[in-house]
Design a protein around this motif. Structure first.
Motif, PDB file in Angstrom:
ATOM      1  N   LEU A 118      42.762  -3.929 -36.635  1.00 35.91           N
ATOM      2  CA  LEU A 118      43.917  -3.050 -36.818  1.00 35.91           C
ATOM      3  C   LEU A 118      45.243  -3.773 -36.559  1.00 35.91           C
ATOM      4  CD1 LEU A 118      42.550   0.206 -35.186  1.00 35.91           C
ATOM      5  CD2 LEU A 118      42.793  -0.296 -37.630  1.00 35.91           C
ATOM      6  N   LEU A 119      45.196  -4.808 -35.732  1.00 35.95           N
ATOM      7  CA  LEU A 119      46.419  -5.572 -35.456  1.00 35.95           C
ATOM      8  C   LEU A 119      46.594  -6.749 -36.410  1.00 35.95           C
ATOM      9  CD1 LEU A 119      46.366  -5.494 -31.555  1.00 35.95           C
ATOM     10  CD2 LEU A 119      47.726  -4.083 -33.117  1.00 35.95           C
ATOM     11  N   ARG A 120      45.564  -7.103 -37.154  1.00 30.76           N
ATOM     12  CA  ARG A 120      45.603  -8.149 -38.187  1.00 30.76           C
ATOM     13  C   ARG A 120      44.809  -7.650 -39.383  1.00 30.76           C
ATOM     14  NH1 ARG A 120      49.684 -10.685 -38.123  1.00 30.76           N
ATOM     15  NH2 ARG A 120      50.103 -11.754 -36.201  1.00 30.76           N
ATOM     16  N   LEU A 121      45.435  -6.834 -40.187  1.00 32.05           N
ATOM     17  CA  LEU A 121      44.740  -6.214 -41.314  1.00 32.05           C
ATOM     18  C   LEU A 121      44.396  -7.238 -42.389  1.00 32.05           C
ATOM     19  CD1 LEU A 121      46.985  -3.037 -41.531  1.00 32.05           C
ATOM     20  CD2 LEU A 121      44.580  -3.097 -40.853  1.00 32.05           C
ATOM     21  N   PRO A 122      43.279  -7.008 -43.082  1.00 32.39           N
ATOM     22  CA  PRO A 122      42.908  -7.921 -44.171  1.00 32.39           C
ATOM     23  C   PRO A 122      43.778  -7.675 -45.408  1.00 32.39           C
ATOM     24  CG  PRO A 122      41.357  -6.110 -44.062  1.00 32.39           C
ATOM     25  CD  PRO A 122      42.284  -5.948 -42.894  1.00 32.39           C
TER      26      PRO A 122
END
Length: 153
Positions: A118-122
């Motif tokens: 959630l803090l590094r979305l794809p």
């Protein structure tokens, strides 16, 4: 060049106004209400995993996903936003569309992995996400009345 500057200036003004603590808290509360209603299984899974929803939701809403999405996705999304007069009100529906899109992947993860995702979305097809966000907004307007989803969050 002037158009880019005026879009950016408008964005900064809107973000400054909407980032006041009281506005952010209201927007997060409304977002969580929609999240619980539209994606109850995912919301409950986050609760079971004891995930701090406020941590990532406030960042998503306050920063328009600039910190979480890959740059190419942010640019595609913001291009859509600059073409809309009410993008700040539309943005929570984009966030819900992202959760809906990632639902199956998120439900396979544990708390720390969920938080990381959630803090590094794809990378995602942002036009598809925006299209889904329009559908979600329409669904909410149908459920709660047309004025609910058009009010600022």
């Amino acid at each position: 060049e002037y158009d880019v500057y005026s879009c950016f200036e408008r964005l900064v003004d809107i973000l400054s106004e909407s980032s006041l603590a009281s506005n952010t808290n209201k927007r997060v509360a409304q977002f969580l209400s929609y999240f619980r209603t539209l994606l109850p299984d995912l919301y409950n899974y986050f609760e079971e995993e004891e995930l701090d929803v406020g941590e990532w939701a406030s960042s998503w809403l306050r920063n328009l996903l600039a910190k979480e999405l890959p740059t190419s996705c942010v640019l595609a999304l913001w291009d859509v936003y600059f073409a809309q007069p009410d993008f700040i009100e539309f943005h929570p529906f984009v966030c819900l569309a992202i959760l809906q899109h990632l639902k199956d992947s998120l439900e396979d993860l544990e708390q720390s992995e969920i938080r990381s995702m959630l803090l590094r979305l794809p990378k995602m097809n942002m036009l598809r996400i925006v299209s889904q966000a329009h559908n979600i907004r329409s669904e909410i307007q149908t459920r709660y009345g047309s004025t609910v989803a058009s009010r600022p969050l």
